[in-house]
Structures are given as C-alpha cells and as structure tokens.
Design a protein around this motif. Structure first.
Motif, PDB file in Angstrom:
ATOM      1  N   SER A  73       0.646  -1.226   0.047  1.00 44.65           N
ATOM      2  CA  SER A  73       0.077  -0.123  -0.116  1.00 44.65           C
ATOM      3  C   SER A  73       0.852   1.275   0.190  1.00 44.65           C
ATOM      4  O   SER A  73       0.201   2.381   0.002  1.00 44.65           O
ATOM      5  CB  SER A  73      -1.057   0.148   1.328  1.00 44.65           C
ATOM      6  N   GLY A  74       1.993   1.214  -0.038  1.00 47.89           N
ATOM      7  CA  GLY A  74       3.163   2.417   0.113  1.00 47.89           C
ATOM      8  C   GLY A  74       2.887   3.397  -1.290  1.00 47.89           C
ATOM      9  O   GLY A  74       2.404   2.660  -2.447  1.00 47.89           O
ATOM     10  N   LEU A  75       3.410   4.561  -1.120  1.00 48.44           N
ATOM     11  CA  LEU A  75       3.106   5.520  -2.001  1.00 48.44           C
ATOM     12  C   LEU A  75       4.463   6.347  -2.607  1.00 48.44           C
ATOM     13  O   LEU A  75       4.626   7.212  -3.080  1.00 48.44           O
ATOM     14  CB  LEU A  75       2.282   6.480  -1.650  1.00 48.44           C
ATOM     15  N   SER A  76       5.659   5.195  -2.333  1.00 47.90           N
ATOM     16  CA  SER A  76       6.938   5.763  -2.969  1.00 47.90           C
ATOM     17  C   SER A  76       7.842   4.848  -3.602  1.00 47.90           C
ATOM     18  O   SER A  76       8.683   4.936  -3.962  1.00 47.90           O
ATOM     19  CB  SER A  76       7.685   6.065  -1.705  1.00 47.90           C
ATOM     20  N   GLY A  77       7.154   3.598  -4.145  1.00 44.37           N
ATOM     21  CA  GLY A  77       7.805   2.678  -4.896  1.00 44.37           C
ATOM     22  C   GLY A  77       8.881   1.793  -4.133  1.00 44.37           C
ATOM     23  O   GLY A  77       9.625   0.902  -4.500  1.00 44.37           O
ATOM     24  N   ALA A  78       8.776   1.785  -2.836  1.00 44.34           N
ATOM     25  CA  ALA A  78       9.943   1.084  -1.883  1.00 44.34           C
ATOM     26  C   ALA A  78       9.609  -0.350  -2.085  1.00 44.34           C
ATOM     27  O   ALA A  78      10.596  -1.108  -1.786  1.00 44.34           O
ATOM     28  CB  ALA A  78       9.806   1.642  -0.417  1.00 44.34           C
ATOM     29  N   ALA A  79       8.380  -0.699  -2.501  1.00 41.04           N
ATOM     30  CA  ALA A  79       8.032  -2.345  -2.590  1.00 41.04           C
ATOM     31  C   ALA A  79       8.223  -2.935  -3.806  1.00 41.04           C
ATOM     32  O   ALA A  79       7.886  -4.034  -3.731  1.00 41.04           O
ATOM     33  CB  ALA A  79       6.875  -2.558  -1.679  1.00 41.04           C
ATOM     34  N   ASN A  80       8.442  -1.876  -4.986  1.00 39.81           N
ATOM     35  CA  ASN A  80       8.564  -2.467  -6.140  1.00 39.81           C
ATOM     36  C   ASN A  80       9.432  -3.486  -6.478  1.00 39.81           C
ATOM     37  O   ASN A  80      10.867  -3.476  -5.975  1.00 39.81           O
ATOM     38  CB  ASN A  80       8.677  -1.151  -7.293  1.00 39.81           C
TER      39      ASN A  80
END
Length: 458
Positions: A73-80
């Motif tokens: 659900s993150g909004l910075s691409g950290a989990a991409n």
C-alpha cells in the motif's frame, strides 16, 4: 537463477514459494505511480521468521537482490520488485502474538493490518495511536518501514515513538533482536530506531514490540468551513498558537471535498473552498471546551460555518471522509501524491503556494493533509493519456517538493523515499549526510542485496 529457485524449493514449504509469472505479477508494484518495477525470480510468502532467514541466506550466497513487501500500500515505490529479485512478502505473517495490558505493549508480526491491531488492543482497554489514513489496508511492517504517521500524530506522535523492540533478519540471514519491553532502556545504540524508516534496506522486520496507551475518551469532533485555503491555513496557525491539545486536525480543499462526495456519496459542503476537521479526546467538559475554543478561533479567522458533530457516529463519518480522500482523488484521474511536511508556521503560505502552482501550470491539485503537524499531501490529478498534461503534472509534483524545502520543510513526512524521491533526498540532506547513509548501508548490507536502489541511489 534456476539453481536459486531449486534451493528455495528445498528449504521452503510448497505454499510459501511462488514462481508462476501470472501470480507474481501482483507482487511487482506498490501504489506509487511512475516508479519502475521488474519481474521477480520468485516470491516467498513467508509464514515465519525461519522462512525469511532461509530465503535471505540463499540470496546472500547467490548475490540475488531481495525486496521485502508488506501490504503493498506504499506510495513511494519502496516495495517495487527488481528484475530477477526474490520478493519476500510478509503478508502471511499476520498474527498478533501477545497483548500485555499491565506493561502496555503488544507483540505483533509485520503482516497485521493497522486497523486489526488497533481493534485487538482496544478489546483490552488500550490504544495504539499511529493511524495512517490507509489503516484498513496498510500493514504494521510497512508502517515501521516508512515510519508512518497518521491522523492522530498531532497529539500522539508517529510510529517510531511506539517502537520498543524489533526482530530483524539481517542481510546475511542472522536474526537481530533489539530493543526492550520496559518503559525505559538506553543500553547501547538504538538499533530499533535505526531500522524504523529504513524501507527494508537495512533488514527485514519479522516481529515488533510496540508501546500502547490507555484507551482515550470518546472524542468530540467538529468541522469548520472556509472560503479559501490560505484562510483555513491562518486559522490553523491560531489554533496551534492557542495551545489547545487536539487529537486530530485535518484539512481538505474543495477539489478533495468534491472527490469524496462523488466517491462515497456523502453530503459534504461542496461550496466551501476548504474544510478543517478537528477532534479532541480530552473527554467530558475538557473536550467540549477544546472544541468550543477551536470553533471560536475558526470564526475569528474567517470561517463561514462551524459544525459540531451531534454524536460519535457523525464524527466517524467526517473521519471516514478524510480517510477516503486519496482513493477518491484516484477516481478523478491519474494521481501523483506528494508528502511534504513544512514548519507549522509556514503552513498557510504553503497552501497558498500550492494553489499558485496549480493555477500557473493549469493542473488540478487536491490539497489535503495533517494540518496539526504540517504534513500535507498535495495530490496532482491529471490525464495520463495527454503527454502535455502528464509533463505539467510532473512539474507540479516537483515544484511542490521544491516549495516545501524552500519553506524549511522535508520531501516526505511519512510515505518514505523509495525510488520516487531519491534525487530529492540528496537535495534535502546534502552530501555529508548522504555519505553517512551510504556508510551505514555498507556496514549492514555489504553485498547490497536488501532492497537495492531504494532510498539512497548508488
């Protein structure tokens, strides 16, 4: 690479390993727009710490990157994901392990949703304050990884303020247990606080011990309507200057109000240019006095109307509207969600400048956020199929961050850096701090396998 998959298959249960491309597709992205993502070699659906350890050890030996994920659900691409990486998903580690009412702490796995944990501790008369707007679908592990805040942080602080201890799988597969379960404790470096906010680049959190508070009193809630955003900003400054102890102070502009009405079929006042939502959980006469003071300050500073919720259910509807705001804006088009925090003394100026950016670039920006602590989420809304509009949207997004820094603020208050804001991080912290970041990363992850390319660019 086939050897890596074979090794994973040997040490993990069948249900914990995913290699089918169709299933792995959904593990490529978090909710950030315009952030690159690759196709994983495999996805590990960890059920326990040992699964994470096993996968990390294999990755370290093979030099394969590892990308930890929570609820995505993150909004910075950290989990991409990265091409050829091992995604380690913690979503199946979703148990609340222990709740201690006397010592006021909870032990939880990282995949537990924030709202689930909050409701579990409430059954014991306790309260976990950090409450991101996405609390129904964001995980505690993700909250820890980005040091999330939320609606209540104006009074209660952010995630890191509640971290007592962590269990973390390091880059070589060893398990670090750091922190404590006591109220006080200063033995050695505070490694738990170092891990919090590191976005999976220093270790993978597999368990957390979090401090709790006694359950707050039933809150009183009000909304104040204004005919301009800067007027609402000035009212916020007076509220803060007054010293009233609110548990929540949020703002939504007209674009956001109308988006929420359309999305939730609510009846918010669309004629208002801005709406403040204030809440006090002081209880009884104290809470009533807090809300009365806020209403007076709002009227004195140009509010066209102040409305106190008649009952808790009506107050919850106002909070539901605020929590739904970012999803509602998504319904208007493609969104780029900023996460800028500025000193509260510059908040009115920041709101006005966001309006100027929208006008100058002829682009829609929905302005909303945590007014009480200066953490705003100006959201650029545009048509992705229109190249000219997409270019202006990117300009607006960058301009908002630039303005935030110029006002003495920060490029992210709670969403994290990920890949979205790496270049802006260097702009904010400078070369010396950047060197220190890289030295810490090198010390804890010398092979650079943990979420490489996130936060600090190589």
């Amino acid at each position: 690479m086939s050897d890596v998959v074979e090794l994973l298959a040997q040490v993990l249960p069948r249900e914990a390993l995913v290699t089918d491309p169709d299933r792995m597709e959904s593990y490529r992205y978090d909710r950030a727009m315009f952030c690159p993502a690759g196709m994983p070699l495999a996805v590990v659906l960890a059920r326990e710490t040992a699964h994470v350890q096993a996968a990390v050890k294999i990755a370290a030996e093979a030099g394969v990157p590892v990308v930890p994920q929570g609820a995505r659900s993150g909004l910075s691409g950290a989990a991409n994901a990265l091409d050829g990486c091992i995604v380690i998903s913690l979503e199946k580690m979703d148990k609340v392990l222990a709740i201690e009412p006397i010592d006021r702490y909870v032990v939880t796995q990282p995949g537990v949703y924030n709202a689930v944990l909050s409701r579990a501790v409430a059954e014991h008369g306790l309260f976990y304050p950090p409450d991101p707007s996405s609390w129904e679908f964001c995980s505690i592990g993700g909250n820890l990884s980005t040091n999330s805040g939320g609606l209540c942080c104006v009074k209660y602080g952010v995630t890191t303020d509640y971290v007592l201890g962590l269990e973390v799988v390091l880059a070589d597969g060893r398990v670090l247990r750091t922190g404590r379960k006591t109220v006080k404790g200063v033995a050695g470096y505070d490694l738990a606080k170092l891990i919090v906010g590191s976005e999976g680049t220093l270790g993978i959190i597999t368990e957390a011990t979090l401090a709790l508070r006694p359950q707050a009193a039933q809150p009183r809630t009000m909304a104040a309507l204004f005919d301009s955003g800067p007027a609402a900003g000035e009212a916020i400054l007076e509220i803060i200057r007054s010293g009233v102890s609110l548990s929540l102070l949020e703002i939504m502009d007209q674009t956001t109000i109308r988006a929420v009405n359309a999305y939730k079929r609510m009846d918010l006042p669309e004629e208002a240019a801005a709406m403040l939502i204030a809440q006090s959980d002081a209880g009884g006469e104290a809470g009533a006095a807090d809300i009365a003071m806020v209403a007076k300050l709002c009227r004195d500073n140009g509010a066209i109307e102040c409305i106190e919720a008649d009952d808790p259910a009506e107050g919850e509807l106002l909070l539901e509207a605020r929590r739904a705001a970012l999803i509602a804006l998504d319904e208007l088009g493609t969104t780029m969600i900023d996460d800028v925090a500025v000193p509260r003394s510059r908040l009115a100026e920041f709101i006005g400048l966001c309006e100027e950016i929208a006008k100058d670039l002829d682009i829609t920006i929905g302005v909303l956020g945590h007014a009480g602590d200066g953490n705003m989420h100006p959201t650029v809304v545009f048509d992705q199929t229109d190249p000219a509009q997409a270019e202006r949207a990117q300009q607006a997004f960058d301009k908002v961050m630039e303005v935030g820094l110029q006002l003495g603020g920060t490029i992210t208050g709670e969403h994290g850096v990920g890949v979205l804001k790496r270049t802006w991080l260097a702009e904010e912290i400078g070369p010396v701090a950047l060197d220190v970041h890289r030295a810490i990363k090198q010390a804890m992850d010398p092979k650079n396998i943990l979420n490489p390319g996130k936060v600090v660019a190589e």
